[in-house]
Design a protein around this motif. Structure first.
Motif, PDB file in Angstrom:
ATOM      1  N   VAL A   1       0.580  -1.379  -0.293  1.00  0.00           N
ATOM      2  CA  VAL A   1       0.364  -0.029   0.257  1.00  0.00           C
ATOM      3  C   VAL A   1       1.134   1.048   0.102  1.00  0.00           C
ATOM      4  CG1 VAL A   1      -2.328   1.340   0.961  1.00  0.00           C
ATOM      5  CG2 VAL A   1      -2.241  -1.133   1.234  1.00  0.00           C
ATOM      6  N   GLU A   2       2.239   1.254   0.602  1.00  0.00           N
ATOM      7  CA  GLU A   2       2.740   2.406   1.193  1.00  0.00           C
ATOM      8  C   GLU A   2       3.939   2.675   0.276  1.00  0.00           C
ATOM      9  OE1 GLU A   2       3.635   3.549   5.541  1.00  0.00           O
ATOM     10  OE2 GLU A   2       2.433   2.192   5.840  1.00  0.00           O
ATOM     11  N   GLY A   3       4.207   1.292  -0.429  1.00  0.00           N
ATOM     12  CA  GLY A   3       5.227   1.216  -1.672  1.00  0.00           C
ATOM     13  C   GLY A   3       6.415   1.070  -1.086  1.00  0.00           C
ATOM     14  N   LYS A   4       6.650   1.064  -0.071  1.00  0.00           N
ATOM     15  CA  LYS A   4       8.066   0.729   0.784  1.00  0.00           C
ATOM     16  C   LYS A   4       8.929  -0.748  -0.238  1.00  0.00           C
ATOM     17  CE  LYS A   4       7.107   3.579   4.986  1.00  0.00           C
ATOM     18  NZ  LYS A   4       7.291   3.178   6.510  1.00  0.00           N
ATOM     19  N   ASP A   5      10.140  -0.231  -0.030  1.00  0.00           N
ATOM     20  CA  ASP A   5      11.310  -1.282  -0.320  1.00  0.00           C
ATOM     21  C   ASP A   5      11.154  -2.759   1.174  1.00  0.00           C
ATOM     22  OD1 ASP A   5      13.175  -2.359  -2.155  1.00  0.00           O
ATOM     23  OD2 ASP A   5      13.976  -3.114   0.590  1.00  0.00           O
ATOM     24  N   PRO A   6      10.913  -4.397   0.552  1.00  0.00           N
ATOM     25  CA  PRO A   6      10.794  -4.900   1.371  1.00  0.00           C
ATOM     26  C   PRO A   6      11.376  -4.770   2.867  1.00  0.00           C
ATOM     27  CG  PRO A   6      10.072  -5.833  -0.190  1.00  0.00           C
ATOM     28  CD  PRO A   6      10.190  -4.352  -0.779  1.00  0.00           C
ATOM     29  N   ARG A   7      13.352  -5.009   2.099  1.00  0.00           N
ATOM     30  CA  ARG A   7      14.333  -4.938   2.730  1.00  0.00           C
ATOM     31  C   ARG A   7      14.142  -4.151   4.006  1.00  0.00           C
ATOM     32  NH1 ARG A   7      20.188  -5.661   1.393  1.00  0.00           N
ATOM     33  NH2 ARG A   7      19.078  -7.546   0.123  1.00  0.00           N
ATOM     34  N   GLU A   8      14.093  -2.711   3.613  1.00  0.00           N
ATOM     35  CA  GLU A   8      13.361  -1.197   4.864  1.00  0.00           C
ATOM     36  C   GLU A   8      12.518  -1.820   5.872  1.00  0.00           C
ATOM     37  OE1 GLU A   8      11.773   3.559   4.898  1.00  0.00           O
ATOM     38  OE2 GLU A   8      11.938   1.916   2.436  1.00  0.00           O
ATOM     39  N   VAL A   9      11.062  -2.757   5.247  1.00  0.00           N
ATOM     40  CA  VAL A   9      10.127  -2.913   6.274  1.00  0.00           C
ATOM     41  C   VAL A   9      10.331  -3.841   6.873  1.00  0.00           C
ATOM     42  CG1 VAL A   9       7.704  -4.155   6.221  1.00  0.00           C
ATOM     43  CG2 VAL A   9       9.085  -1.978   4.225  1.00  0.00           C
ATOM     44  N   ALA A  10      11.574  -5.049   6.772  1.00  0.00           N
ATOM     45  CA  ALA A  10      11.581  -6.292   7.441  1.00  0.00           C
ATOM     46  C   ALA A  10      13.006  -5.441   8.734  1.00  0.00           C
ATOM     47  CB  ALA A  10      12.088  -6.946   6.600  1.00  0.00           C
ATOM     48  N   LEU A  11      14.140  -4.161   8.003  1.00  0.00           N
ATOM     49  CA  LEU A  11      14.782  -3.947   8.968  1.00  0.00           C
ATOM     50  C   LEU A  11      13.820  -3.286  10.400  1.00  0.00           C
ATOM     51  CD1 LEU A  11      17.086  -3.235  10.131  1.00  0.00           C
ATOM     52  CD2 LEU A  11      17.907  -1.523   8.756  1.00  0.00           C
ATOM     53  N   GLY A  12      13.153  -2.919   9.683  1.00  0.00           N
ATOM     54  CA  GLY A  12      12.055  -1.168  10.700  1.00  0.00           C
ATOM     55  C   GLY A  12      11.527  -2.207  11.974  1.00  0.00           C
ATOM     56  N   TRP A  13      10.644  -3.412  11.400  1.00  0.00           N
ATOM     57  CA  TRP A  13      10.165  -3.821  12.343  1.00  0.00           C
ATOM     58  C   TRP A  13      11.022  -4.496  13.166  1.00  0.00           C
ATOM     59  CZ3 TRP A  13      10.040  -9.747  13.187  1.00  0.00           C
ATOM     60  CH2 TRP A  13       9.421  -9.744  14.179  1.00  0.00           C
ATOM     61  N   LEU A  14      12.145  -5.177  12.668  1.00  0.00           N
ATOM     62  CA  LEU A  14      13.728  -5.935  13.631  1.00  0.00           C
ATOM     63  C   LEU A  14      13.981  -5.132  14.644  1.00  0.00           C
ATOM     64  CD1 LEU A  14      14.958  -7.718  11.108  1.00  0.00           C
ATOM     65  CD2 LEU A  14      13.987  -9.467  12.917  1.00  0.00           C
ATOM     66  N   VAL A  15      13.999  -3.547  14.346  1.00  0.00           N
ATOM     67  CA  VAL A  15      14.203  -2.513  15.114  1.00  0.00           C
ATOM     68  C   VAL A  15      13.344  -2.176  16.331  1.00  0.00           C
ATOM     69  CG1 VAL A  15      15.268  -0.121  15.558  1.00  0.00           C
ATOM     70  CG2 VAL A  15      16.286  -1.716  13.065  1.00  0.00           C
ATOM     71  N   ARG A  16      12.317  -2.130  15.657  1.00  0.00           N
ATOM     72  CA  ARG A  16      10.802  -1.370  16.987  1.00  0.00           C
ATOM     73  C   ARG A  16      10.680  -2.497  17.807  1.00  0.00           C
ATOM     74  NH1 ARG A  16       8.361  -0.578  11.676  1.00  0.00           N
ATOM     75  NH2 ARG A  16       7.416  -2.449  11.931  1.00  0.00           N
ATOM     76  N   GLU A  17      10.642  -3.782  17.237  1.00  0.00           N
ATOM     77  CA  GLU A  17      11.005  -5.072  18.341  1.00  0.00           C
ATOM     78  C   GLU A  17      11.963  -5.593  19.627  1.00  0.00           C
ATOM     79  OE1 GLU A  17       8.075  -6.976  18.862  1.00  0.00           O
ATOM     80  OE2 GLU A  17       6.945  -5.333  17.290  1.00  0.00           O
ATOM     81  N   GLY A  18      13.353  -4.800  18.806  1.00  0.00           N
ATOM     82  CA  GLY A  18      14.565  -4.830  19.778  1.00  0.00           C
ATOM     83  C   GLY A  18      15.563  -5.913  19.231  1.00  0.00           C
ATOM     84  N   PHE A  19      14.337  -6.715  18.475  1.00  0.00           N
ATOM     85  CA  PHE A  19      16.220  -7.678  17.304  1.00  0.00           C
ATOM     86  C   PHE A  19      17.247  -7.701  17.481  1.00  0.00           C
ATOM     87  CE2 PHE A  19      11.029  -9.648  16.875  1.00  0.00           C
ATOM     88  CZ  PHE A  19      11.653 -10.445  18.560  1.00  0.00           C
ATOM     89  N   VAL A  20      17.451  -6.331  16.885  1.00  0.00           N
ATOM     90  CA  VAL A  20      19.019  -5.958  16.646  1.00  0.00           C
ATOM     91  C   VAL A  20      18.414  -4.665  16.135  1.00  0.00           C
ATOM     92  CG1 VAL A  20      18.567  -7.942  14.130  1.00  0.00           C
ATOM     93  CG2 VAL A  20      18.182  -5.542  13.315  1.00  0.00           C
ATOM     94  N   ARG A  21      19.648  -4.122  16.192  1.00  0.00           N
ATOM     95  CA  ARG A  21      20.418  -2.719  16.348  1.00  0.00           C
ATOM     96  C   ARG A  21      20.584  -2.083  15.064  1.00  0.00           C
ATOM     97  NH1 ARG A  21      23.383  -1.506  21.378  1.00  0.00           N
ATOM     98  NH2 ARG A  21      24.079  -3.225  20.575  1.00  0.00           N
ATOM     99  N   LYS A  22      20.155  -0.751  15.034  1.00  0.00           N
ATOM    100  CA  LYS A  22      21.187  -0.472  13.386  1.00  0.00           C
ATOM    101  C   LYS A  22      22.696  -0.380  13.417  1.00  0.00           C
ATOM    102  CE  LYS A  22      17.192   1.349  10.321  1.00  0.00           C
ATOM    103  NZ  LYS A  22      16.803   2.628  10.479  1.00  0.00           N
ATOM    104  N   GLY A  23      23.190  -0.030  12.369  1.00  0.00           N
ATOM    105  CA  GLY A  23      24.906   0.935  12.495  1.00  0.00           C
ATOM    106  C   GLY A  23      25.591  -0.008  13.390  1.00  0.00           C
TER     107      GLY A  23
END
Length: 321
Positions: A299-321
Motif C-alpha cells: 500500500v505504501e510502496g516501501k522496499d521489503p528490506r526497509e520494512v523488515a529492518l524497521g520491524w526488527l529494530v522496533r521490536e528490539g531484535f537488532v540495532r542499526k549501525g
C-alpha cells in the motif's frame, strides 16, 4: 508424480533461470539486539531465499538481517518465481533457509489430500515427513496466511454472500454473477481452486476464471468489473486498505498455513545457532504483524528490506549501525 517429486528432477538450467545461481550480499550494518548476542553465527556463510510475493520476501529479509546481526555473511536470493523453486533451493543446498508455510508443504510438496486441522499437529507432521527430504522445520509462527475469496463492498451488498457456501450457491443459481480472478498457482494447486471447488460443489466455467498476477487481483476485485471474487491472502494489508469483504471458509477446506523457518538440515547441523536466532523472532510473527508489514510494502510502496529492518529494530531484535 507429486510436485515434490517433480522438484527433485528440475534441471540445473531451469533452477538457474529461477534465480538460484544469482543473488547479492546483504551488507546492511546491523548489530545484535535481543538476538545475536555474542555473534553466534560469526564465520557462517548463509544464503536466504523466498518466494516472489511481498510477505514471503519480507520474511526472507527478516531472516537474512537476523543472521547478519548474529555475525553471518549473508547472500540474498529472495524473490524466486514460484513455490517449488524456493523450496528446491533449500532442499538442494543452493540456499540455506527460508520461511515456508505448513499447509503448502503438506498439500503441495508432500502430496496429501487432506490438511491436519490442528495447527501444531500440522507443523509436526510436516517436520517429521520433511526430515526425510533433508529439511528441518523450526517451530511455527502464529502467522497463518491462508487463502480466501474476497469481493468489494458494492458486490457484497448486491449478492449478499458471506461464506464460500454462499458463493457456490450463487454460482449455481446465477452463473453470470460469479467471475473469479486467481493466480496461476492457485488455479492448479490441490489446496487451491480445484480442491475448493470440489469441497464446496462450486461450478465456475473456465471462461469465467481469469488468471493473473496476484498483485493485480486486488485492484481488479476492488474495481469489481473484471472479477466479482478474487483469490486473496488473509494476511494481506490491501484487504483493509481496499475495504474488501472476505468470504468465510465455512467448511474449513483450506489448511493451516503457518509460517515457519525451513532450514537445510546440513546447514542447521553446521550452524545450530540458527535456531536460537530465529525462534524468538518467529514467536512474535502474527497475522496482525503480517498485515501491517504487508501494507507497508503493497500500500505504501516501501522496499521489503526497509520494512523488515524497521520491524526488527522496533521490536528490539537488532540495532542499526
Amino acid at each position: 508424480m507429486t510436485l515434490v517429486a517433480a522438484a527433485l528432477f528440475l534441471p540445473a538450467a531451469l533452477l538457474g533461470g529461477c534465480g538460484l545461481t544469482s543473488g547479492s550480499p546483504l551488507v546492511d550494518e546491523v548489530r545484535p539486539g535481543s538476538v545475536g548476542q555474542g555473534l553466534p553465527l560469526k564465520g557462517a556463510h548463509l544464503t536466504v531465499t523466498s518466494k516472489n510475493f511481498s510477505e514471503n520476501i519480507v520474511l526472507g529479509q527478516i531472516m537474512g538481517l537476523a543472521f547478519r546481526a548474529a555475525g553471518a555473511s549473508v547472500l540474498d536470493r529472495t524473490n524466486i518465481q514460484g513455490s517449488i523453486g524456493a523450496r528446491e533451493a533449500v532442499r538442494s543446498g543452493s540456499a540455506d533457509a527460508m520461511y515456508e508455510y505448513t499447509g503448502t508443504a503438506w498439500i503441495t510438496y508432500l502430496g496429501h489430500d487432506k490438511p491436519v486441522k490442528d495447527p501444531h499437529e500440522q507443523w509436526r507432521a510436516v517436520a517429521e515427513a520433511d526430515a526425510r527430504n533433508g529439511l528441518a522445520w523450526l517451530p511455527p509462527a502464529a502467522l497463518d496466511n491462508t487463502y480466501a475469496l474476497a469481493l468489494n463492498q458494492e458486490n457484497e451488498r448486491r449478492y449478499g454472500t458471506r461464506t464460500l457456501s454462499d458463493v457456490a450457491a450463487l454460482a449455481a443459481t446465477d452463473p453470470g454473477a460469479v467471475t473469479l480472478c486467481v493466480d496461476g498457482e492457485f488455479a492448479a494447486r490441490n489446496d487451491g481452486l480445484p480442491g475448493m471447488a470440489k469441497a464446496y460443489g462450486m461450478t465456475v466455467p473456465a471462461s469465467r476464471v481469469q488468471k493473473m498476477d496476484s498483485g493485480i487481483i486486488y485492484t481488479q476485485v476492488s474495481g469489481g468489473r473484471s472479477c466479482t471474487y478474487g483469490e486473496v491472502f488473509t494476511t494481506d494489508g490491501r484487504i483493509k486498505a481496499m475495504r474488501l469483504a472476505v468470504m468465510e471458509d465455512d467448511r474449513h477446506f483450506f489448511p493451516n498455513y503457518n509460517a515457519a523457518p525451513e532450514i537445510n538440515a546440513k546447514a542447521l547441523r553446521e550452524h545450530p545457532a540458527i535456531r536460537e536466532v530465529l525462534e524468538p523472532i518467529t514467536a512474535r510473527l502474527t497475522n496482525e504483524v503480517a498485515r501491517e508489514l504487508n501494507a507497508e510494502v503493497d500500500v505504501e510502496g516501501k522496499d521489503p528490506r526497509e520494512v523488515a529492518l524497521g520491524w526488527l529494530v522496533r521490536e528490539g531484535f537488532v540495532r542499526k549501525g
